[in-house]
Design a protein around this motif. Structure first.
Motif, PDB file in Angstrom:
ATOM      1  N   GLY A 123       0.680  -1.119  -0.008  1.00 11.43           N
ATOM      2  CA  GLY A 123       0.205   0.024   0.061  1.00 11.43           C
ATOM      3  C   GLY A 123       0.997   1.390  -0.006  1.00 11.43           C
ATOM      4  O   GLY A 123       0.487   2.361  -0.682  1.00 11.43           O
ATOM      5  N   GLU A 124       2.011   1.084   0.620  1.00 11.92           N
ATOM      6  CA  GLU A 124       2.914   2.436   0.663  1.00 11.92           C
ATOM      7  C   GLU A 124       3.409   2.941  -0.722  1.00 11.92           C
ATOM      8  O   GLU A 124       3.921   4.096  -0.700  1.00 11.92           O
ATOM      9  N   ARG A 125       3.504   2.187  -1.690  1.00  9.84           N
ATOM     10  CA  ARG A 125       3.951   2.337  -2.862  1.00  9.84           C
ATOM     11  C   ARG A 125       3.058   3.218  -3.519  1.00  9.84           C
ATOM     12  O   ARG A 125       3.282   3.843  -4.719  1.00  9.84           O
ATOM     13  N   GLY A 126       1.820   3.110  -3.257  1.00 10.80           N
ATOM     14  CA  GLY A 126       0.833   3.941  -3.896  1.00 10.80           C
ATOM     15  C   GLY A 126       0.278   3.361  -5.091  1.00 10.80           C
ATOM     16  O   GLY A 126      -0.613   4.290  -6.059  1.00 10.80           O
ATOM     17  N   PHE A 127       0.519   2.136  -5.685  1.00 12.28           N
ATOM     18  CA  PHE A 127      -0.068   1.494  -6.563  1.00 12.28           C
ATOM     19  C   PHE A 127      -1.230   0.679  -6.317  1.00 12.28           C
ATOM     20  O   PHE A 127      -2.165   0.631  -7.584  1.00 12.28           O
ATOM     21  N   SER A 128      -1.581   0.518  -5.234  1.00  8.39           N
ATOM     22  CA  SER A 128      -2.967  -0.496  -4.939  1.00  8.39           C
ATOM     23  C   SER A 128      -4.299   0.473  -4.671  1.00  8.39           C
ATOM     24  O   SER A 128      -4.179   1.235  -3.946  1.00  8.39           O
ATOM     25  N   PHE A 129      -5.026  -0.176  -5.304  1.00  8.70           N
ATOM     26  CA  PHE A 129      -6.606   0.206  -4.986  1.00  8.70           C
ATOM     27  C   PHE A 129      -7.395  -0.325  -4.120  1.00  8.70           C
ATOM     28  O   PHE A 129      -8.480  -0.180  -3.487  1.00  8.70           O
ATOM     29  N   ARG A 130      -6.545  -1.482  -3.607  1.00  5.51           N
ATOM     30  CA  ARG A 130      -7.210  -2.407  -2.196  1.00  5.51           C
ATOM     31  C   ARG A 130      -6.632  -2.069  -0.899  1.00  5.51           C
ATOM     32  O   ARG A 130      -7.247  -2.375   0.183  1.00  5.51           O
ATOM     33  N   LEU A 161      -6.582  11.089 -20.364  1.00  4.96           N
ATOM     34  CA  LEU A 161      -5.552  10.145 -19.927  1.00  4.96           C
ATOM     35  C   LEU A 161      -6.184   8.864 -19.477  1.00  4.96           C
ATOM     36  O   LEU A 161      -5.733   7.748 -19.947  1.00  4.96           O
ATOM     37  N   ILE A 162      -7.268   9.110 -18.759  1.00 10.22           N
ATOM     38  CA  ILE A 162      -7.892   7.785 -18.458  1.00 10.22           C
ATOM     39  C   ILE A 162      -8.521   7.036 -19.524  1.00 10.22           C
ATOM     40  O   ILE A 162      -8.358   5.676 -19.538  1.00 10.22           O
ATOM     41  N   LEU A 191      -7.114   4.804  -1.555  1.00  8.24           N
ATOM     42  CA  LEU A 191      -8.461   4.443  -1.316  1.00  8.24           C
ATOM     43  C   LEU A 191      -9.440   5.552  -1.365  1.00  8.24           C
ATOM     44  O   LEU A 191     -10.492   5.121  -1.731  1.00  8.24           O
ATOM     45  N   GLN A 192      -9.003   6.663  -1.030  1.00  9.86           N
ATOM     46  CA  GLN A 192      -9.770   7.864  -1.356  1.00  9.86           C
ATOM     47  C   GLN A 192     -10.093   8.114  -2.880  1.00  9.86           C
ATOM     48  O   GLN A 192     -11.371   8.261  -3.143  1.00  9.86           O
ATOM     49  N   LEU A 193      -9.126   8.038  -3.538  1.00  7.57           N
ATOM     50  CA  LEU A 193      -9.401   7.823  -5.204  1.00  7.57           C
ATOM     51  C   LEU A 193     -10.199   6.678  -5.682  1.00  7.57           C
ATOM     52  O   LEU A 193     -10.974   6.844  -6.367  1.00  7.57           O
ATOM     53  N   ALA A 194      -9.862   5.515  -5.000  1.00 11.04           N
ATOM     54  CA  ALA A 194     -10.624   4.354  -5.467  1.00 11.04           C
ATOM     55  C   ALA A 194     -12.129   4.486  -5.122  1.00 11.04           C
ATOM     56  O   ALA A 194     -13.091   4.059  -6.032  1.00 11.04           O
ATOM     57  N   SER A 214      -8.557   2.857 -14.096  1.00 14.59           N
ATOM     58  CA  SER A 214      -8.142   4.467 -13.879  1.00 14.59           C
ATOM     59  C   SER A 214      -6.824   4.420 -13.212  1.00 14.59           C
ATOM     60  O   SER A 214      -5.637   5.215 -13.498  1.00 14.59           O
ATOM     61  N   PHE A 215      -6.390   3.317 -12.203  1.00  7.85           N
ATOM     62  CA  PHE A 215      -5.175   3.246 -11.735  1.00  7.85           C
ATOM     63  C   PHE A 215      -4.195   2.986 -12.604  1.00  7.85           C
ATOM     64  O   PHE A 215      -3.120   3.457 -12.649  1.00  7.85           O
TER      65      PHE A 215
END
Length: 345
Positions: A123-130, A161-162, A191-194, A214-215
């Motif tokens: 999660g700390e890498r910022g790639f995950s939407f979970r 872009l998306i 998670l805010q964006l997800a 989107s991610f």
């Protein structure tokens, strides 16, 4: 072949979290041989590198832009003294990296395009939407983050872009929701964006997460992944010796289309200019090893769901000179130009 005689290598990363995709097929098309030099342009957890080292008494030059992956490679390097070097760099520079390590010409290049399982799962890498974490997505920790893109792009550009990089049909609705949400509070967490995206894109329990595309789009833009892929293909063309193999594994249609078009174009004579009819066309610089894309079988996709979208394409270098890389630009969707925007405002 050496696989049966080698002792197990120390683990790189966590093997339970990263399974190399199409591993048998990669080895079959790369065809490692004793005394050869091979470039693993996307080291990750070291799955392909380990297999290449185990398949033949050869040397591997591995590259990763993620400093965490490079640091984790130390046990594998120690287990293969003189046979493995791991360098932090972009794989678009693979020919330069190989030359600096006394290998101006190599026998094979393998590329596994896309984010690694380890990055997705942290999660700390910022790639995950979970898993919650900072909205980052930078593989090297440099440059603009995903949070910067989400905060600074106008609605129309964000939607484009998306749509371009995520192939998300509901891109306009997602962009509108993001712009509305960021007017109320900065969007800085994954998670805010997800959650914002999930209110626009509905999916059933067995379908991919609503934020998947989107991610993906943001990650590709943040890391210029498609541009880096095009540069890596051109670098491999320059670095491979005649008979050397290029093997590329992709995970979505944007990547696969670039690799397919590159290999198909390089496997044909380059047409001379219609304005200069006397100019002789360039001969093919590759021949196709795999006729079309190689995909994983049912057993692999059942064991590793992340393999289900994978495609492998391979080519063998001819003795023709490498072509100019400028023609690859036409294959790439444009990235947002923040510098140009700042000049106009």
């Amino acid at each position: 072949m050496m696989a049966s005689s080698l002792p197990p290598d120390p683990p790189v990363g966590d093997p339970d979290r990263h399974v190399p995709v199409l591993l048998a097929e990669v080895l079959a098309h790369l065809a490692p041989k004793a005394g050869g030099v091979y470039v693993d342009g996307t080291f990750g957890a070291g799955g392909y590198t380990r297999a290449i080292l185990g398949a033949a008494d050869c040397r591997v030059i591995a590259i990763d832009r993620d400093p965490t992956a490079v640091a984790a490679s130390a046990p594998l390097v120690l287990a293969h003294p003189g046979r493995l070097a791991v360098t932090q760099d972009r794989f678009g520079n693979l020919d330069q990296v190989a030359a600096m390590l006394d290998a101006p010409q190599v026998d094979g290049v393998v590329l596994d395009i896309g984010v690694s399982s380890m990055q997705l799962d942290e999660g700390e890498r910022g790639f995950s939407f979970r898993r919650d974490g900072p909205l980052d997505m930078r593989m090297s920790g440099e440059g603009l983050s995903a949070a910067d893109y989400v905060a600074r792009l106008p609605e129309a550009e964000l939607a484009n872009l998306i749509y371009r990089f995520g192939e998300e049909r509901q891109s306009r609705g997602i962009a509108k929701a993001i712009v509305k949400a960021r007017e109320e509070a900065p969007i800085t967490r994954t998670l805010q964006l997800a959650d914002i995206i999930a209110k626009v894109v509905w999916s059933k329990p067995h379908e991919p997460h609503p934020a998947t595309r989107s991610f993906q789009a943001l990650r590709i833009a943040v890391n210029d992944e498609l541009g880096e892929l095009a540069r890596a293909l051109a670098a491999a063309e320059r670095a491979l010796k005649p008979g050397g193999r290029l093997v590329v594994v992709t995970f979505h249609s944007l990547e696969d289309r670039i690799v397919k078009n590159f290999l198909n174009a390089r496997a044909k004579p380059a047409a001379g200019s219609r304005h200069l009819p006397a100019v002789t066309s360039a001969p093919p610089s590759f021949r196709l090893v795999a006729k079309g894309a190689v995909e994983p079988g049912d057993a692999e996709t059942r064991a590793n769901p992340r393999a289900r979208s994978a495609k492998l394409r391979a080519g063998e270098r001819t003795d023709a000179p490498a072509r100019e890389a400028s023609d690859l630009d036409a294959l790439l969707p444009p990235l947002p130009d923040f510098d140009a925007r700042n000049r106009h405002h």
